[in-house]
Design an enzyme around this catalytic site. Structure first.
Site, PDB file in Angstrom:
ATOM      1  N   SER A  19     -12.429  19.064  -8.957  1.00 41.02           N
ATOM      2  CA  SER A  19     -11.216  19.163  -8.138  1.00 41.02           C
ATOM      3  C   SER A  19     -11.533  19.273  -6.644  1.00 41.02           C
ATOM      4  CB  SER A  19     -10.402  20.390  -8.568  1.00 41.02           C
ATOM      5  OG  SER A  19      -9.318  20.557  -7.677  1.00 41.02           O
ATOM      6  N   LYS A  73       0.983  20.886 -16.862  1.00 45.81           N
ATOM      7  CA  LYS A  73       2.169  20.610 -16.041  1.00 45.81           C
ATOM      8  C   LYS A  73       3.478  20.835 -16.809  1.00 45.81           C
ATOM      9  CE  LYS A  73       0.472  17.560 -12.446  1.00 45.81           C
ATOM     10  NZ  LYS A  73       0.597  16.284 -11.762  1.00 45.81           N
ATOM     11  N   ASN A  94       4.051  20.913 -10.685  1.00 49.38           N
ATOM     12  CA  ASN A  94       2.688  20.922 -10.126  1.00 49.38           C
ATOM     13  C   ASN A  94       2.512  22.031  -9.092  1.00 49.38           C
ATOM     14  OD1 ASN A  94       3.919  19.899  -7.775  1.00 49.38           O
ATOM     15  ND2 ASN A  94       2.121  18.694  -7.266  1.00 49.38           N
ATOM     16  N   ASP A 109       4.497  16.049  -6.324  1.00 49.97           N
ATOM     17  CA  ASP A 109       3.801  14.764  -6.514  1.00 49.97           C
ATOM     18  C   ASP A 109       4.666  13.590  -6.041  1.00 49.97           C
ATOM     19  OD1 ASP A 109       1.370  15.621  -7.566  1.00 49.97           O
ATOM     20  OD2 ASP A 109       2.108  15.624  -9.624  1.00 49.97           O
ATOM     21  N   ARG A 164       1.631   1.476 -24.543  1.00 49.48           N
ATOM     22  CA  ARG A 164       2.543   2.065 -25.548  1.00 49.48           C
ATOM     23  C   ARG A 164       3.963   1.987 -24.973  1.00 49.48           C
ATOM     24  NH1 ARG A 164       1.591   7.598 -27.341  1.00 49.48           N
ATOM     25  NH2 ARG A 164       0.547   8.117 -25.384  1.00 49.48           N
TER      26      ARG A 164
HETATM   27  P1  NAP Z   1      -2.084  10.537 -18.225  1.00 50.48           P
HETATM   28  O1  NAP Z   1      -0.891  11.424 -18.307  1.00 50.48           O
HETATM   29  O2  NAP Z   1      -3.184  10.705 -19.202  1.00 50.48           O
HETATM   30  O3  NAP Z   1      -1.514   9.017 -18.319  1.00 50.48           O
HETATM   31  C1  NAP Z   1      -2.373   7.927 -18.226  1.00 50.48           C
HETATM   32  C2  NAP Z   1      -1.603   6.629 -18.538  1.00 50.48           C
HETATM   33  O4  NAP Z   1      -2.540   5.554 -18.424  1.00 50.48           O
HETATM   34  C3  NAP Z   1      -1.035   6.550 -19.953  1.00 50.48           C
HETATM   35  O5  NAP Z   1       0.120   5.764 -19.951  1.00 50.48           O
HETATM   36  C4  NAP Z   1      -2.168   5.864 -20.708  1.00 50.48           C
HETATM   37  O6  NAP Z   1      -1.760   5.174 -21.836  1.00 50.48           O
HETATM   38  C5  NAP Z   1      -2.626   4.868 -19.669  1.00 50.48           C
HETATM   39  N1  NAP Z   1      -3.992   4.444 -19.908  1.00 50.48           N
HETATM   40  C6  NAP Z   1      -5.088   5.231 -20.055  1.00 50.48           C
HETATM   41  N2  NAP Z   1      -6.183   4.479 -20.240  1.00 50.48           N
HETATM   42  C7  NAP Z   1      -5.772   3.190 -20.222  1.00 50.48           C
HETATM   43  C8  NAP Z   1      -6.433   1.950 -20.386  1.00 50.48           C
HETATM   44  N3  NAP Z   1      -7.759   1.879 -20.580  1.00 50.48           N
HETATM   45  N4  NAP Z   1      -5.697   0.813 -20.307  1.00 50.48           N
HETATM   46  C9  NAP Z   1      -4.386   0.879 -20.107  1.00 50.48           C
HETATM   47  N5  NAP Z   1      -3.675   2.018 -19.962  1.00 50.48           N
HETATM   48  C10 NAP Z   1      -4.377   3.157 -20.020  1.00 50.48           C
HETATM   49  O7  NAP Z   1      -2.762  10.631 -16.802  1.00 50.48           O
HETATM   50  P2  NAP Z   1      -2.016  10.927 -15.415  1.00 50.48           P
HETATM   51  O8  NAP Z   1      -1.948  12.381 -15.166  1.00 50.48           O
HETATM   52  O9  NAP Z   1      -0.759  10.139 -15.402  1.00 50.48           O
HETATM   53  O10 NAP Z   1      -3.075  10.350 -14.353  1.00 50.48           O
HETATM   54  C11 NAP Z   1      -3.323   8.956 -14.232  1.00 50.48           C
HETATM   55  C12 NAP Z   1      -4.277   8.727 -13.062  1.00 50.48           C
HETATM   56  O11 NAP Z   1      -3.633   9.066 -11.844  1.00 50.48           O
HETATM   57  C13 NAP Z   1      -5.551   9.584 -13.125  1.00 50.48           C
HETATM   58  O12 NAP Z   1      -6.641   8.803 -12.710  1.00 50.48           O
HETATM   59  C14 NAP Z   1      -5.303  10.677 -12.128  1.00 50.48           C
HETATM   60  O13 NAP Z   1      -6.486  11.160 -11.543  1.00 50.48           O
HETATM   61  C15 NAP Z   1      -4.450   9.951 -11.092  1.00 50.48           C
HETATM   62  N6  NAP Z   1      -3.586  10.854 -10.352  1.00 50.48           N
HETATM   63  C16 NAP Z   1      -3.701  10.855  -9.012  1.00 50.48           C
HETATM   64  C17 NAP Z   1      -2.885  11.677  -8.260  1.00 50.48           C
HETATM   65  C18 NAP Z   1      -3.015  11.686  -6.775  1.00 50.48           C
HETATM   66  O14 NAP Z   1      -2.569  12.648  -6.124  1.00 50.48           O
HETATM   67  N7  NAP Z   1      -3.556  10.651  -6.189  1.00 50.48           N
HETATM   68  C19 NAP Z   1      -1.940  12.508  -8.885  1.00 50.48           C
HETATM   69  C20 NAP Z   1      -1.852  12.465 -10.281  1.00 50.48           C
HETATM   70  C21 NAP Z   1      -2.690  11.626 -11.005  1.00 50.48           C
HETATM   71  P3  NAP Z   1      -1.838   5.880 -23.301  1.00 50.48           P
HETATM   72  O15 NAP Z   1      -0.761   6.905 -23.285  1.00 50.48           O
HETATM   73  O16 NAP Z   1      -1.623   4.754 -24.224  1.00 50.48           O
HETATM   74  O17 NAP Z   1      -3.214   6.498 -23.385  1.00 50.48           O
END
Ligand code: NAP
Length: 294
Positions: A19, A73, A94, A109, A164
């Site tokens: 982090s 969250k 968050n 966010d 999905r």
């Molecule tokens: P999450 O809740 O686990 O959701 C991830 C999403 O991506 C789900 O829809 C998942 O599908 C899909 N996915 C995962 N692997 C995949 C693949 N190989 N091909 C296609 N789809 C895939 O994660 P999250 O919290 O939303 O975070 C997502 C990303 O955003 C992370 O890298 C995180 O670090 C980043 N993020 C950045 C910020 C920022 O401030 N910049 C804030 C929040 C998050 P399934 O459900 O089918 O697995």
């Protein structure tokens, strides 16, 4: 606000080793000449007792404010006294704020994303003259919820490409927004769209899988599109590199991280957040922990 106050802040999550938040918030405290500390509270998702104990510390004023990240969250929501309308509609918290002995859950966010998107567009001189602004979001997880909510609120039409589709359809329904629809995360369905903005809300391309891109291989980016990759580690993701190679404006999500943190910090401390200091601290901490590819 007294500068003698000792601020105890932190982040609830699980496996938080990478982090950037402690570096960002501790730099902010220092820049405002405030004492205190921003700590990581790594809590096993199965350990609800520790979550309750930690929130009680906030209630008693031993901790002044907390950020919350995956997988907590949603877990924290029933343990709070109230939610802001934004947190309620997004369905995720968050940021936890203490108001006397009551705990308020917020979500910064969405605002953080929108604020940084506006900065990005301004920096790239992107001005959308059309009333029908079209966005394509890749992924339908927790971050996508905040992004879809933010864009829909700002008047964008949103297509969500998910592997999905049922999960994505549930996301749209639970957000209660009319200007969003779901497609399959396939090259064929993506190629049929002409979005002005593409947002990667999947973890694809995140360290240590920095060579991966969520964009279908060989598919040409839509003309006139801009790309926002929520992933910020590595500092230049594969998706951003691919876009830059064909002169498509693209940025990673480091700015969103800073802006959501700045919004939270401001509510805890009651002073304007030192955004530049926070951004530099994040970049420095990220550079220190990023390893070369290969
Ligand atoms: P999450 O809740 O686990 O959701 C991830 C999403 O991506 C789900 O829809 C998942 O599908 C899909 N996915 C995962 N692997 C995949 C693949 N190989 N091909 C296609 N789809 C895939 O994660 P999250 O919290 O939303 O975070 C997502 C990303 O955003 C992370 O890298 C995180 O670090 C980043 N993020 C950045 C910020 C920022 O401030 N910049 C804030 C929040 C998050 P399934 O459900 O089918 O697995």
């Amino acid at each position: 606000m007294s500068s003698k106050r000792d601020y105890q802040l932190g982040l609830i999550g699980w496996k938080l080793g990478h982090s950037l938040s402690p570096a960002m918030h501790n730099a902010a405290l220092e820049a405002l000449a405030l004492t205190g500390d921003y700590r990581l509270y790594s809590i096993d998702p199965a350990d609800s007792g520790s979550l309750v104990d930690l929130l009680d510390k906030v209630r008693r004023g031993e901790i002044d404010g907390l950020n919350v990240t995956i997988p907590h969250k949603q877990n924290v929501m029933p343990l709070l006294d109230a939610l802001t309308p934004t947190a309620e509609q997004i369905g995720a918290v968050n940021t936890i704020i203490r108001d006397k002995d009551k705990l308020l859950g917020d979500n910064t966010d969405a605002a953080g994303f929108l604020y940084d998107l506006e900065n990005f567009f301004a920096a790239e001189n992107i001005e959308l003259l059309t009333k029908e602004k079209e966005a394509l979001i890749l992924g339908a997880g927790g971050a996508a919820r905040a992004v879809v909510y933010a864009l829909a609120q700002a008047g964008w039409n949103v297509a969500i490409a998910a592997r999905r589709v049922v999960q994505a359809a549930e996301l749209v329904e639970s957000l209660g927004i009319g200007n969003a629809h779901v497609i399959d995360l396939t090259e064929q369905e993506i190629a049929a769209l002409s979005p002005h903005l593409i947002v990667n809300a999947t973890p694809v391309g995140m360290f240590p899988q920095g060579d991966a891109s969520p964009w279908p291989e060989g598919l040409v980016f839509p003309a006139g599109a801009a790309i926002y990759d929520l992933v910020y580690n590595p500092p230049i993701t594969q998706l951003v590199a691919e876009a830059h190679a064909v002169n498509i404006p693209a940025i990673t999500g480091l700015g969103m991280l800073v802006e959501q943190g700045a919004a939270a910090f401001q509510t805890w401390i009651g002073q304007e957040s030192p955004r530049t200091v926070m951004r530099v601290a994040c970049k420095t901490a990220l550079a220190a922990q990023t390893y070369p590819k290969g």
